[in-house]
Each structure stands twice: as structure tokens, then as C-alpha cells.
Design a protein around this motif. Structure first.
Motif, mmCIF file in Angstrom:
data_model
loop_
_atom_site.group_PDB
_atom_site.id
_atom_site.type_symbol
_atom_site.label_atom_id
_atom_site.label_comp_id
_atom_site.label_asym_id
_atom_site.label_seq_id
_atom_site.Cartn_x
_atom_site.Cartn_y
_atom_site.Cartn_z
ATOM 1 N N PHE A 60 0.757 -1.111 -0.103
ATOM 2 C CA PHE A 60 -0.313 -0.051 -0.088
ATOM 3 C C PHE A 60 1.080 1.522 -0.055
ATOM 4 O O PHE A 60 0.177 2.186 -0.353
ATOM 5 C CB PHE A 60 -1.064 0.045 1.460
ATOM 6 C CG PHE A 60 -2.445 -1.319 1.573
ATOM 7 C CD1 PHE A 60 -2.492 -1.916 0.288
ATOM 8 C CD2 PHE A 60 -2.188 -2.106 2.581
ATOM 9 C CE1 PHE A 60 -3.511 -2.463 0.383
ATOM 10 C CE2 PHE A 60 -2.664 -3.380 2.303
ATOM 11 C CZ PHE A 60 -3.843 -3.557 1.403
ATOM 12 N N ASP A 84 -11.161 -0.412 2.211
ATOM 13 C CA ASP A 84 -11.501 0.847 1.001
ATOM 14 C C ASP A 84 -10.909 2.096 1.305
ATOM 15 O O ASP A 84 -10.567 2.892 0.252
ATOM 16 C CB ASP A 84 -12.949 0.896 0.755
ATOM 17 C CG ASP A 84 -13.670 1.782 1.659
ATOM 18 O OD1 ASP A 84 -13.390 1.905 3.049
ATOM 19 O OD2 ASP A 84 -15.411 0.806 1.958
ATOM 20 N N ILE A 125 -7.412 1.485 -0.556
ATOM 21 C CA ILE A 125 -6.942 1.005 -2.272
ATOM 22 C C ILE A 125 -8.163 1.824 -2.824
ATOM 23 O O ILE A 125 -8.467 1.615 -3.935
ATOM 24 C CB ILE A 125 -7.083 -0.077 -2.236
ATOM 25 C CG1 ILE A 125 -8.854 -0.942 -1.528
ATOM 26 C CG2 ILE A 125 -6.221 -0.846 -1.925
ATOM 27 C CD1 ILE A 125 -8.958 -2.589 -2.538
ATOM 28 N N GLU A 151 -12.363 -0.524 -6.053
ATOM 29 C CA GLU A 151 -11.393 -2.002 -6.034
ATOM 30 C C GLU A 151 -11.811 -2.974 -4.824
ATOM 31 O O GLU A 151 -12.102 -4.262 -5.134
ATOM 32 C CB GLU A 151 -9.666 -1.592 -5.759
ATOM 33 C CG GLU A 151 -8.869 -2.701 -5.904
ATOM 34 C CD GLU A 151 -6.921 -2.228 -5.747
ATOM 35 O OE1 GLU A 151 -6.412 -3.361 -5.845
ATOM 36 O OE2 GLU A 151 -6.983 -0.893 -5.823
ATOM 37 N N GLU A 152 -12.472 -2.201 -3.366
ATOM 38 C CA GLU A 152 -12.328 -3.049 -2.912
ATOM 39 C C GLU A 152 -13.578 -3.623 -3.072
ATOM 40 O O GLU A 152 -14.145 -4.437 -2.548
ATOM 41 C CB GLU A 152 -12.737 -2.089 -1.170
ATOM 42 C CG GLU A 152 -13.168 -2.572 0.072
ATOM 43 C CD GLU A 152 -14.633 -3.520 -0.182
ATOM 44 O OE1 GLU A 152 -15.328 -3.993 0.967
ATOM 45 O OE2 GLU A 152 -15.554 -2.441 -0.580
ATOM 46 N N ARG A 206 -1.677 -5.771 -6.911
ATOM 47 C CA ARG A 206 -1.380 -4.599 -6.440
ATOM 48 C C ARG A 206 0.603 -4.624 -6.619
ATOM 49 O O ARG A 206 0.182 -4.208 -7.170
ATOM 50 C CB ARG A 206 -1.708 -4.861 -4.944
ATOM 51 C CG ARG A 206 -2.971 -4.477 -4.887
ATOM 52 C CD ARG A 206 -3.610 -4.145 -3.494
ATOM 53 N NE ARG A 206 -3.093 -2.697 -3.353
ATOM 54 C CZ ARG A 206 -3.196 -1.052 -4.124
ATOM 55 N NH1 ARG A 206 -4.567 -1.962 -4.057
ATOM 56 N NH2 ARG A 206 -2.152 -0.386 -3.511
ATOM 57 N N ARG A 234 2.233 -1.167 -8.554
ATOM 58 C CA ARG A 234 2.775 -0.079 -7.516
ATOM 59 C C ARG A 234 3.673 0.218 -8.856
ATOM 60 O O ARG A 234 4.154 -0.384 -9.189
ATOM 61 C CB ARG A 234 2.977 -1.276 -6.497
ATOM 62 C CG ARG A 234 4.371 -2.138 -6.840
ATOM 63 C CD ARG A 234 4.411 -2.718 -5.694
ATOM 64 N NE ARG A 234 5.699 -4.094 -5.356
ATOM 65 C CZ ARG A 234 7.047 -4.051 -4.918
ATOM 66 N NH1 ARG A 234 6.794 -4.059 -3.538
ATOM 67 N NH2 ARG A 234 7.724 -5.053 -4.996
ATOM 68 N N PHE A 268 -3.980 7.004 -1.455
ATOM 69 C CA PHE A 268 -4.342 7.238 -3.669
ATOM 70 C C PHE A 268 -4.919 8.706 -3.365
ATOM 71 O O PHE A 268 -5.053 9.617 -3.167
ATOM 72 C CB PHE A 268 -5.240 6.153 -3.257
ATOM 73 C CG PHE A 268 -7.002 5.851 -2.557
ATOM 74 C CD1 PHE A 268 -6.754 6.034 -1.619
ATOM 75 C CD2 PHE A 268 -7.663 6.618 -3.304
ATOM 76 C CE1 PHE A 268 -7.789 5.351 -0.930
ATOM 77 C CE2 PHE A 268 -8.953 7.149 -2.817
ATOM 78 C CZ PHE A 268 -8.942 6.504 -1.228
#
Length: 302
Positions: free
Chosen positions: A97, A112, A115, A119-120, A147, A151, A302
Motif C-alpha cells: 500500500f 476501501d 485502495i 477496487e474494494e 496490486r 505499484r 491514493f
């Protein structure tokens, strides 16, 4: 608490990220989770769950990330609850993350928030209740792989390896070995592992002691204390009570003697013991911080 559990190894492609996958069907009740240095990801497929510590109560979102736990917590789980989780290797919250691991220490963070909702929702929808454990593990593995593929490359690599024995060197020496200032070393260690060096030392001793008891390899408490790096048996007892909520004898008796249902999460069969405890040993034997660069905060994820 009667439970049906399945613990499965990760695919080889994720063996450096995920310790194992854990699928649980519970009949309801209270479980005790000791302090742990390992973060994990979880999805509550049905039922409800909340974590309790002292007077604090934290409801579990349907999908979540949990950082290192500095103190034990109790999990109150509803009858019929089903959850799938992926305990991670040390430092891998940062890998997945791009956040500082200590921001999630002692936290149950909605996935959530890390991300994004879209996406969740896609992840949760891929874990269909009618599927079995194998399909759930495949869906979680595929999401983690996506993921990792997306990245951004980190800004630089330290290629720094910290053998577990080095945990007991002073910060200045470790910083010099890493070509960092003491302050830089301490900041990067905290961001990577979620705890200060001193707390990780305590955690490493505790994990070795608890592992010996789970495996049934502990002899006398005095011998166990010395084998795990404690000054004496009293030192072991103080730390064990603080980090598990039980004295060493209460823990051993509850696990192997008069069964304490609160300890069901830590009661493994022979195959599960090998898989779970081998992953603990691997992480404590060599702690990696290859990507211990400065990272964004949770709010900037994000």
C-alpha cells in the motif's frame, strides 16, 4: 467455540509477501489474539466481528487491514461468521500500500480507505459465498498479484538485511551498518515494521517463547526464558502476561491441558503448526527492509 478452519500455503509467487491463507467458519464466541508483529488482511464473508481491548471496541469492516498488535485483543465473533484472511510477512503493508506500517499499528483499517471503494467492491464481489476455500484463496492471491504489478517502483533500494540477532545491537551500530544516521534508521525501521526497534526486540523474544509453547517444545519455564533471550523466568512471565494476556503457565495449560476456548485461534494440528511456525521463524531469522524508503501517509495513499 467450535470452529472449522483451513490454513493453506500461498503460491510461490507470493511467498515473500503472504505467510499463509486462513479460512475460518466460527460458531460464535470470544477469541484471544496475542500481540503480533505481523500485519494481516481480512475479509468478513458473513456474520459480524469486533475487537475489544479494555474499554475500547472496534467493529470490523467487511474487508480490512490490521497492523502489528502491540498488546493482545479479544475478538467477539458472531455465530456463523466466515472470514478469509492473509497474514502478511513483516513489513509488507508498506510493500502493498506504500504507507508507513506504524500508521496501522493497533488499528483495524477499512480496506476501501487504502485502495478506494471501487477496487474494494471488486475484491469483495470476487469472494462469492457459494465458492469454497480454494476459490477464495485464488481470488485473494490474484488481487494481491494485481496490486504488486501496479505499484510504482520505489525511489531507491537499500538492499538492507537485518538478521534477527542484529535486533539486539544498539541503534547507532545498526544505523552505521546501514549507512544511515540514527534518526534515519529509526524512522525507516518504524515505517517498515510498525514498531520501534526496542519493541520489536521484545516481540521477537515473545514470539519465540509462544512458538515453543505452541509446538510443545518448551521444557521448564526457566529453560524457556534463557533459550528465548530473557534475563530470567520473571522477565519471561512479565512480558508474556503483557503481550498475551496470560501467564506462561496459564497459556500452556489452556493450549495443551484444560482447553481454554479463547485460545482456539492458536490451537493447530501438526500440519498447521509446521506451516504457521515456519513462517514465523523465517521472518524473525532475517528481517528484510529492501524498500525502506520514505513513504506516504495513509491519508495520501491514493
Amino acid at each position: 467455540m467450535a470452529m472449522s478452519r483451513l490454513i493453506l500455503p500461498p503460491p510461490l509467487s507470493l511467498s515473500g509477501i503472504v505467510r499463509y491463507f486462513h479460512i475460518e467458519h466460527a460458531d460464535g464466541g470470544v477469541l484471544r489474539m496475542p500481540a503480533m508483529p505481523f500485519p494481516y488482511l481480512g475479509v468478513l464473508l458473513s456474520g459480524d466481528s469486533c475487537a475489544e481491548r479494555g474499554g475500547e471496541r472496534m467493529a470490523s469492516p467487511r474487508s480490512f487491514a490490521v497492523g502489528a498488535l502491540s498488546r493482545p485483543i479479544s475478538l467477539r465473533i458472531s455465530a456463523g461468521a466466515v472470514f478469509a484472511s492473509a497474514p502478511l510477512r513483516l513489513g509488507q503493508l508498506q510493500t502493498l500500500f506504500g504507507i508507513a506500517s506504524h500508521e496501522l499499528t493497533d488499528q483495524i483499517w477499512p480496506l476501501d480507505a487504502l485502495i478506494g471503494r471501487a477496487e474494494e467492491e471488486a475484491l469483495f464481489d470476487s469472494l462469492r459465498p457459494g465458492d469454497g476455500a480454494g476459490q477464495w484463496v485464488e481470488a485473494l492471491s490474484a488481487w494481491i498479484m494485481r496490486r504488486l504489478a501496479r505499484r510504482e517502483p520505489p525511489g531507491g533500494f537499500d538492499h538492507w538485511r537485518l538478521p534477527a540477532a542484529s535486533l539486539f545491537l544498539d541503534s547507532r551500530t545498526l544505523a552505521e551498518q546501514s549507512s544511515l544516521s540514527t534518526r534515519q534508521f529509526e524512522r525507516r525501521f518504524l515505517a517498515r515494521y510498525g514498531q520501534p526497534l526496542r519493541d520489536m526486540r521484545r516481540m521477537a523474544r515473545f514470539m519465540r517463547a509462544m512458538g515453543g509453547m505452541i509446538l510443545g517444545q518448551a521444557g521448564s519455564m526457566a529453560d524457556l526464558a534463557l533459550d528465548c533471550g530473557y534475563f530470567d523466568q520473571a522477565h519471561l512471565s512479565r512480558d508474556f502476561k503483557l503481550l498475551s494476556g496470560f501467564s506462561p503457565r496459564e497459556f500452556a495449560q489452556g493450549l495443551h491441558g484444560q482447553s481454554n476456548r479463547e485460545l482456539d485461534l492458536l490451537r493447530y494440528d501438526a500440519r498447521e503448526k509446521q506451516l504457521v511456525m515456519d513462517s514465523v521463524d523465517a521472518d524473525l531469522r532475517e528481517m528484510r527492509a529492501d524498500e525502506a524508503t520514505d513513504v506516504a501517509s495513509v491519508q495520501d495513499a491514493f
